[in-house]
Scaffold this motif. Structure first.
Motif, PDB file in Angstrom:
ATOM      1  N   SER A  21       0.785  -1.037   0.047  1.00 60.07           N
ATOM      2  CA  SER A  21      -0.082  -0.139   0.091  1.00 60.07           C
ATOM      3  C   SER A  21       0.848   1.367   0.135  1.00 60.07           C
ATOM      4  O   SER A  21       0.418   2.446  -0.070  1.00 60.07           O
ATOM      5  CB  SER A  21      -0.776   0.019   1.234  1.00 60.07           C
ATOM      6  OG  SER A  21      -0.021   0.272   2.467  1.00 60.07           O
ATOM      7  N   GLY A  22       2.121   1.241   0.201  1.00 63.99           N
ATOM      8  CA  GLY A  22       3.170   2.289   0.278  1.00 63.99           C
ATOM      9  C   GLY A  22       3.396   2.724   1.772  1.00 63.99           C
ATOM     10  O   GLY A  22       4.092   3.397   1.917  1.00 63.99           O
ATOM     11  N   GLN A  23       2.472   2.010   2.822  1.00 66.69           N
ATOM     12  CA  GLN A  23       2.529   2.450   4.105  1.00 66.69           C
ATOM     13  C   GLN A  23       4.273   1.769   4.772  1.00 66.69           C
ATOM     14  O   GLN A  23       4.696   0.572   4.307  1.00 66.69           O
ATOM     15  CB  GLN A  23       1.813   1.914   4.952  1.00 66.69           C
ATOM     16  CG  GLN A  23       1.753   2.111   6.407  1.00 66.69           C
ATOM     17  CD  GLN A  23       0.658   1.481   7.385  1.00 66.69           C
ATOM     18  OE1 GLN A  23      -0.406   1.106   6.849  1.00 66.69           O
ATOM     19  NE2 GLN A  23       0.903   1.605   8.638  1.00 66.69           N
ATOM     20  N   HIS A  24       4.894   2.552   5.475  1.00 68.23           N
ATOM     21  CA  HIS A  24       6.120   2.322   5.895  1.00 68.23           C
ATOM     22  C   HIS A  24       6.080   1.157   6.871  1.00 68.23           C
ATOM     23  O   HIS A  24       4.956   0.785   7.764  1.00 68.23           O
ATOM     24  CB  HIS A  24       6.796   3.415   6.814  1.00 68.23           C
ATOM     25  CG  HIS A  24       8.177   3.081   7.253  1.00 68.23           C
ATOM     26  ND1 HIS A  24       9.289   3.148   6.815  1.00 68.23           N
ATOM     27  CD2 HIS A  24       8.390   3.084   8.696  1.00 68.23           C
ATOM     28  CE1 HIS A  24      10.215   2.817   7.518  1.00 68.23           C
ATOM     29  NE2 HIS A  24       9.772   2.809   8.711  1.00 68.23           N
ATOM     30  N   VAL A  25       7.126   0.247   7.020  1.00 67.97           N
ATOM     31  CA  VAL A  25       7.028  -0.928   7.823  1.00 67.97           C
ATOM     32  C   VAL A  25       8.209  -0.749   8.741  1.00 67.97           C
ATOM     33  O   VAL A  25       9.453  -0.722   8.273  1.00 67.97           O
ATOM     34  CB  VAL A  25       7.201  -2.241   7.048  1.00 67.97           C
ATOM     35  CG1 VAL A  25       7.600  -3.341   7.922  1.00 67.97           C
ATOM     36  CG2 VAL A  25       6.198  -2.489   5.963  1.00 67.97           C
ATOM     37  N   HIS A  26       8.180  -0.680   9.924  1.00 69.67           N
ATOM     38  CA  HIS A  26       9.098  -0.529  11.049  1.00 69.67           C
ATOM     39  C   HIS A  26       9.762  -1.881  11.040  1.00 69.67           C
ATOM     40  O   HIS A  26       9.064  -3.041  11.144  1.00 69.67           O
ATOM     41  CB  HIS A  26       8.536  -0.061  12.190  1.00 69.67           C
ATOM     42  CG  HIS A  26       8.110   1.215  12.419  1.00 69.67           C
ATOM     43  ND1 HIS A  26       8.982   2.290  12.110  1.00 69.67           N
ATOM     44  CD2 HIS A  26       6.579   1.517  12.109  1.00 69.67           C
ATOM     45  CE1 HIS A  26       8.194   3.346  12.476  1.00 69.67           C
ATOM     46  NE2 HIS A  26       6.760   2.899  12.439  1.00 69.67           N
ATOM     47  N   ASP A  27      11.211  -1.759  11.306  1.00 71.03           N
ATOM     48  CA  ASP A  27      11.904  -3.111  11.464  1.00 71.03           C
ATOM     49  C   ASP A  27      11.409  -3.802  12.844  1.00 71.03           C
ATOM     50  O   ASP A  27      11.268  -4.997  12.738  1.00 71.03           O
ATOM     51  CB  ASP A  27      13.431  -2.763  11.628  1.00 71.03           C
ATOM     52  CG  ASP A  27      13.859  -2.541  10.167  1.00 71.03           C
ATOM     53  OD1 ASP A  27      13.269  -2.649   9.247  1.00 71.03           O
ATOM     54  OD2 ASP A  27      14.793  -1.689  10.231  1.00 71.03           O
ATOM     55  N   PRO A  84       7.849 -12.406   3.662  1.00 67.54           N
ATOM     56  CA  PRO A  84       7.707 -12.952   5.133  1.00 67.54           C
ATOM     57  C   PRO A  84       6.392 -12.142   5.620  1.00 67.54           C
ATOM     58  O   PRO A  84       6.101 -10.951   5.178  1.00 67.54           O
ATOM     59  CB  PRO A  84       9.178 -12.198   5.822  1.00 67.54           C
ATOM     60  CG  PRO A  84      10.108 -12.149   4.497  1.00 67.54           C
ATOM     61  CD  PRO A  84       9.169 -11.852   3.418  1.00 67.54           C
ATOM     62  N   PRO A  85       5.702 -12.547   6.729  1.00 65.02           N
ATOM     63  CA  PRO A  85       4.747 -11.974   7.095  1.00 65.02           C
ATOM     64  C   PRO A  85       5.068 -10.662   8.037  1.00 65.02           C
ATOM     65  O   PRO A  85       6.062 -10.589   8.372  1.00 65.02           O
ATOM     66  CB  PRO A  85       4.163 -13.093   8.251  1.00 65.02           C
ATOM     67  CG  PRO A  85       5.252 -13.700   8.527  1.00 65.02           C
ATOM     68  CD  PRO A  85       6.018 -13.895   7.243  1.00 65.02           C
ATOM     69  N   LEU A  86       4.054  -9.849   8.172  1.00 72.38           N
ATOM     70  CA  LEU A  86       4.087  -8.561   8.748  1.00 72.38           C
ATOM     71  C   LEU A  86       3.086  -8.424   9.768  1.00 72.38           C
ATOM     72  O   LEU A  86       2.000  -9.063   9.817  1.00 72.38           O
ATOM     73  CB  LEU A  86       3.862  -7.159   7.926  1.00 72.38           C
ATOM     74  CG  LEU A  86       4.955  -7.097   6.800  1.00 72.38           C
ATOM     75  CD1 LEU A  86       4.592  -5.757   6.038  1.00 72.38           C
ATOM     76  CD2 LEU A  86       6.539  -6.969   7.267  1.00 72.38           C
ATOM     77  N   VAL A  87       3.393  -7.747  11.156  1.00 68.38           N
ATOM     78  CA  VAL A  87       2.420  -7.692  12.016  1.00 68.38           C
ATOM     79  C   VAL A  87       1.803  -6.263  11.953  1.00 68.38           C
ATOM     80  O   VAL A  87       2.630  -5.164  11.925  1.00 68.38           O
ATOM     81  CB  VAL A  87       3.270  -7.698  13.500  1.00 68.38           C
ATOM     82  CG1 VAL A  87       2.175  -7.826  14.649  1.00 68.38           C
ATOM     83  CG2 VAL A  87       3.942  -9.190  13.545  1.00 68.38           C
ATOM     84  N   ALA A  88       0.373  -6.273  12.146  1.00 74.45           N
ATOM     85  CA  ALA A  88      -0.282  -5.056  12.090  1.00 74.45           C
ATOM     86  C   ALA A  88      -0.585  -4.964  13.533  1.00 74.45           C
ATOM     87  O   ALA A  88      -0.955  -5.445  14.195  1.00 74.45           O
ATOM     88  CB  ALA A  88      -1.376  -5.164  11.481  1.00 74.45           C
ATOM     89  N   VAL A  89       0.071  -3.477  13.821  1.00 79.34           N
ATOM     90  CA  VAL A  89      -0.023  -3.124  15.355  1.00 79.34           C
ATOM     91  C   VAL A  89      -1.003  -1.956  15.529  1.00 79.34           C
ATOM     92  O   VAL A  89      -0.919  -0.896  14.896  1.00 79.34           O
ATOM     93  CB  VAL A  89       1.220  -2.577  15.954  1.00 79.34           C
ATOM     94  CG1 VAL A  89       1.177  -2.178  17.399  1.00 79.34           C
ATOM     95  CG2 VAL A  89       2.287  -3.905  15.688  1.00 79.34           C
ATOM     96  N   SER A  90      -2.312  -2.139  16.314  1.00 77.54           N
ATOM     97  CA  SER A  90      -3.326  -1.102  16.140  1.00 77.54           C
ATOM     98  C   SER A  90      -2.821  -0.465  17.496  1.00 77.54           C
ATOM     99  O   SER A  90      -2.569  -0.855  18.737  1.00 77.54           O
ATOM    100  CB  SER A  90      -4.607  -1.627  16.416  1.00 77.54           C
ATOM    101  OG  SER A  90      -5.164  -2.177  15.380  1.00 77.54           O
ATOM    102  N   VAL A  91      -2.939   1.004  17.445  1.00 77.46           N
ATOM    103  CA  VAL A  91      -2.515   1.920  18.511  1.00 77.46           C
ATOM    104  C   VAL A  91      -3.422   3.181  18.696  1.00 77.46           C
ATOM    105  O   VAL A  91      -4.108   3.415  17.826  1.00 77.46           O
ATOM    106  CB  VAL A  91      -1.144   2.547  18.469  1.00 77.46           C
ATOM    107  CG1 VAL A  91      -0.081   1.410  18.291  1.00 77.46           C
ATOM    108  CG2 VAL A  91      -1.067   3.241  17.219  1.00 77.46           C
ATOM    109  N   THR A 141      -3.068   1.880  12.657  1.00 81.92           N
ATOM    110  CA  THR A 141      -2.511   0.931  12.413  1.00 81.92           C
ATOM    111  C   THR A 141      -0.981   1.108  11.932  1.00 81.92           C
ATOM    112  O   THR A 141      -0.614   1.796  10.983  1.00 81.92           O
ATOM    113  CB  THR A 141      -3.097  -0.174  11.349  1.00 81.92           C
ATOM    114  OG1 THR A 141      -4.284  -0.238  11.885  1.00 81.92           O
ATOM    115  CG2 THR A 141      -2.268  -1.529  11.191  1.00 81.92           C
ATOM    116  N   LEU A 142      -0.129   0.469  12.738  1.00 73.78           N
ATOM    117  CA  LEU A 142       1.226   0.604  12.147  1.00 73.78           C
ATOM    118  C   LEU A 142       1.838  -0.818  11.825  1.00 73.78           C
ATOM    119  O   LEU A 142       1.042  -1.832  12.410  1.00 73.78           O
ATOM    120  CB  LEU A 142       2.253   1.039  13.636  1.00 73.78           C
ATOM    121  CG  LEU A 142       1.908   2.299  14.335  1.00 73.78           C
ATOM    122  CD1 LEU A 142       2.665   2.507  15.508  1.00 73.78           C
ATOM    123  CD2 LEU A 142       2.276   3.528  13.286  1.00 73.78           C
TER     124      LEU A 142
END
Length: 499
Positions: A40-46, A171-178, A192-193
């Motif tokens: 989607s273009g959203q940044h992914v934190h390491d 690899p999978p990513l984790v969606a973190v709701s804040v 969501t991060l």
């Protein structure tokens, strides 16, 4: 700022040394993780760390030292109020010995002893056996400032789950709701991060919740009972009151001290054990072999060690015991579980095997429970993770329902999916339980400063190994394309070499 110029000068000298040591130990000193962006273009934190207390700070700094730059820490508390030390921890001094180190990741000038001596002087350091609670929190604030760990405060994790839209084979990513609370108190809309890895540095109650025994809570008006680890207890309002405390550990005695110091008419501390513990079994295992290699022991031994800690609990601290028993209106009662509790008129009637008490208020120092539904970040995980009861069946005499509920973690604190072959659960192992819920798998020191020296490198090694594996495909092409000159030959030598 201190009123003592020599203290300020000592701290300034230490901070200069910190900067020098960090610079000296910077090699290889480069961020090496290939950035990742969602479709989607959203940044992914390491790495995203939930919790900015001492465990979260230790993990963030260690990752930074290993060249993982994109680490975001979120914490619901205000800046400088992270962790327990100024919310519900009410001891005067830490339990661990003053020379305990671990957060500083091998940088001596960043250690708590170095800070304490520079800030308060060698004489003050020599006088104490354990660091004062408020000074420990001051050290953590200083540590955060000196290491440059960025914490997004007033931001709570409201849920975890798999990120949608990840192409097959990636690899999978984790969606973190804040959710973030604004300065004016408004709770902003949930967002969501995204992260490759999530570390839950959520402390002692990270396995679930502090809990008053349901049988007691159900029979007492909520305004007459409180858990010892609840922030914001109005101790002044309990002046002149008769207070009953349930529990025998440090929290029970520490809260009793605060009640008495605020003018409680009386404090009666009751517990079920026939004898107050006087030996701390945790001190026996504070050595490198245990702290560093507990995970590598077999399941049966790890279980039996945890069962021993469950049966043979820690005593209150000497300081807490001495403070409480120094009050003439304090009494402690062994072999006195609360058999019956009920509201009675303006107070509460408590029946024990030896006496019946009439209290105005109750305080339960009854610890925490494993409850995946009690915490927003665990609700989705709870149905998906392996627990110890899934992997180990102890003999009847060693059975423990509560230990069986703890997660059965992998070697780097990662949750193990209940169905490892299910691609939909692959994200589960990208979440790390760097909190008290790791106790059965990793030993009893993950949330303690005495264990960070060994727990943090294990956590970080697991994360960096996966980050490296995900970009291994670029290694050989980068090596083949590398053309930065390290030796420059004179023109004549270059020509002769060519000939």
């Amino acid at each position: 700022m201190s009123m003592d110029p020599s203290a300020d000068h000592g701290l300034q000298q230490l901070e200069a040394r910190v900067r020098e040591e960090l610079a000296l130990l910077a090699y290889p000193g480069r961020d090496w993780v290939r950035p990742r962006t969602h479709a989607s273009g959203q940044h992914v934190h390491d790495v995203l760390i939930v919790g900015g207390g001492q465990a979260g700070l230790a993990a963030a700094f260690a990752l930074k030292r290993e060249g993982v730059a994109d680490v975001l820490v979120v914490d619901a508390a205000a800046p400088g109020q992270e962790g327990v030390w100024e919310s519900f921890a009410r001891m005067s001094h830490l339990r661990t010995p003053k020379r305990t180190v671990g957060l500083e990741f091998g940088i001596p000038s960043l250690s708590a002893p170095a800070y304490y001596r520079a800030r308060h002087g060698d004489a003050a350091w020599d006088r104490i056996d354990r660091i004062e609670r408020t000074r420990w929190m001051a050290f953590l604030r200083w540590f955060r400032r000196m290491t440059g760990v960025q914490v997004l405060n007033h931001t709570a994790c409201s849920g975890l789950g798999p990120a949608d839209g990840v192409p097959a084979g990636e690899p999978p990513l984790v969606a973190v709701s804040v959710t973030t609370t604004a300065d004016d108190g408004r709770v902003l809309p949930e967002r969501t991060l995204l992260a490759r890895h999530v570390v839950l540095a959520t402390g002692y109650d990270g396995c679930g919740a502090w809990r008053i025994p349901p049988a007691i809570a159900a029979r007492v008006s909520p305004d007459r009972i409180v858990h010892s680890n609840q922030p914001g207890i109005d101790f002044a309002a309990l002046a002149g009151k008769r207070v009953g405390v349930l529990g025998h550990g440090a929290s029970a005695f520490d809260n009793a001290c605060v009640l008495l110091e605020h003018g409680a008419a009386s404090v009666d501390l009751c517990f079920r054990r026939e004898v107050l513990p006087t030996v701390n079994p945790h001190r026996c295992v504070e050595f490198t072999g245990f702290l560093k290699h507990f995970y590598e022991l077999d399941d049966a031994l790890r279980w039996r060690i945890n069962r021993h800690f469950e049966v043979h609990d820690q005593p209150p601290t000497q300081n807490g015991f001495d403070r409480a028993t120094g009050f003439a209106n304090f009494r402690w009662h062994a072999g006195s579980p609360w058999l019956d509790v009920a509201d009675e008129g303006d107070g509460v009637r408590v029946v024990t095997p030896h006496a019946t008490f009439h209290f105005d208020h109750l305080l339960c120092a009854t610890g925490s429970v494993v409850d995946y539904d009690a915490r927003a970040e665990l609700r989705t995980l709870g149905a998906l993770v392996q627990r110890w009861r899934h992997r180990h069946t102890p003999p009847a005499e060693e059975a423990s329902e509560s230990l069986g509920e703890y997660p059965y973690l992998g070697p780097h604190f990662e949750y193990r999916p209940l169905r490892p072959d299910d691609a939909g659960q692959a994200w589960v192992s990208r979440v790390k339980a760097f909190n008290f819920s790791s106790i059965v798998s990793m030993g009893p020191h993950t949330t303690s400063s005495s264990g960070h020296k060994y727990a943090t490198p294990r956590l970080v090694a697991g994360i960096t190994a996966l980050l490296m594996a995900e970009q291994a495909d670029a290694l050989l092409p980068a090596l083949q394309a590398y053309d930065e000159l390290e030796l420059r030959l004179p023109d004549a030598d270059a020509s002769r070499n060519a000939a």
